[in-house]
Enzyme design. Sequence first.
Site, PDB file in Angstrom:
ATOM      1  N   GLY A   1       9.396  -4.584  15.354  1.00 26.78           N
ATOM      2  CA  GLY A   1       9.260  -4.682  13.914  1.00 26.78           C
ATOM      3  C   GLY A   1      10.541  -4.306  13.200  1.00 26.78           C
ATOM      4  N   ASN A   2      10.518  -4.373  11.884  1.00 23.01           N
ATOM      5  CA  ASN A   2      11.714  -4.079  11.107  1.00 23.01           C
ATOM      6  C   ASN A   2      12.112  -2.617  11.167  1.00 23.01           C
ATOM      7  OD1 ASN A   2      12.430  -6.660   9.733  1.00 23.01           O
ATOM      8  ND2 ASN A   2      10.320  -6.498   8.999  1.00 23.01           N
ATOM      9  N   THR A   3      11.146  -1.719  11.301  1.00 20.62           N
ATOM     10  CA  THR A   3      11.433  -0.287  11.310  1.00 20.62           C
ATOM     11  C   THR A   3      11.414   0.295  12.716  1.00 20.62           C
ATOM     12  OG1 THR A   3      10.473  -0.056   9.098  1.00 20.62           O
ATOM     13  CG2 THR A   3      10.740   1.960  10.391  1.00 20.62           C
TER      14      THR A   3
ATOM     15  N   ASP B   1       4.333 -10.730  14.092  1.00 18.58           N
ATOM     16  CA  ASP B   1       3.352  -9.645  14.045  1.00 18.58           C
ATOM     17  C   ASP B   1       2.061 -10.092  13.365  1.00 18.58           C
ATOM     18  OD1 ASP B   1       4.744  -9.916  11.645  1.00 18.58           O
ATOM     19  OD2 ASP B   1       4.879  -7.763  11.251  1.00 18.58           O
TER      20      ASP B   1
ATOM     21  N   THR C   1       5.998  17.612 -11.552  1.00 19.24           N
ATOM     22  CA  THR C   1       6.673  16.375 -11.166  1.00 19.24           C
ATOM     23  C   THR C   1       6.270  15.908  -9.771  1.00 19.24           C
ATOM     24  OG1 THR C   1       8.569  16.863 -12.576  1.00 19.24           O
ATOM     25  CG2 THR C   1       8.927  15.302 -10.776  1.00 19.24           C
TER      26      THR C   1
END
Length: 263
Positions: free
Chosen positions: A8-10, A113, A190
Amino acid sequence: MLLAIDAGNTNIVFALVDVEGGREIRARWRIATDPRRTADEYAVWLSQLLALEGYQRSDVTAVIVGTVVPRALHNLQVLASKYFRTDAVIAGQGAAQWGFALDVEEPNNLGADRALNVIAAHANHPGDLIIIDFGTATTFDVVDFRGAYKGGVIAPGINLSLDALVSAAAKLPRIAIEAPRDASVIGRNTVDQMHIGIFWGYVSMIEGLLARTKAEIGRPARVIATGGLAVLFEKHTDVFDIVEHDLTIQGLAMLWERGHGSG
């Protein structure tokens, strides 16, 4: 045994699959995707991990690769031929063609995928299906009751969304991707406000797109969630019917069996 590789990309996932024993996944390992990584580097890493699980390289008799990163393919093919003495089967090519109808405008652009998820989901579950894969991108794929791919959605993954927010707003801190402390959507500071916006905003996106997709299908449809980040959401929404973390690996094993095994 079959070494199934999902690039995969990651991350790249390597899984040792016993195709003679009901596609049982005996071991799986994950490494960051880097197209520059050589076959020799993969081999050293894999050999050590195989040994830790009680296996050796000779136990691997076949290799199949599904990739959405073309530059990573060559070194994975060299890994198969040099260190496992076999030619890697490439998902979507030759005897490993997808084998289902692609009822979309650009069938050649469907990622490996997503195609592998379609194969495994349709084999495992009857009826119309919506597959959500939580990865670098979050994809929604629609498969009809006959197994035809009808299209879907590509959305930024939750990590990409957070990266974009932090990089564009100088004063916002980097936070971990996790569920907020409670179900409140009114943040008092925050960091809480960021957690709410990223997490509950993403859950709302998932639920909203699924509602619209189901309305467009017009028939009951099962929702199958997969991908590394599915676990992050499964306890916080009731829209998933099934969570299958190894759907892509299952698809690789099924595709290999179809052209090369006994299945």
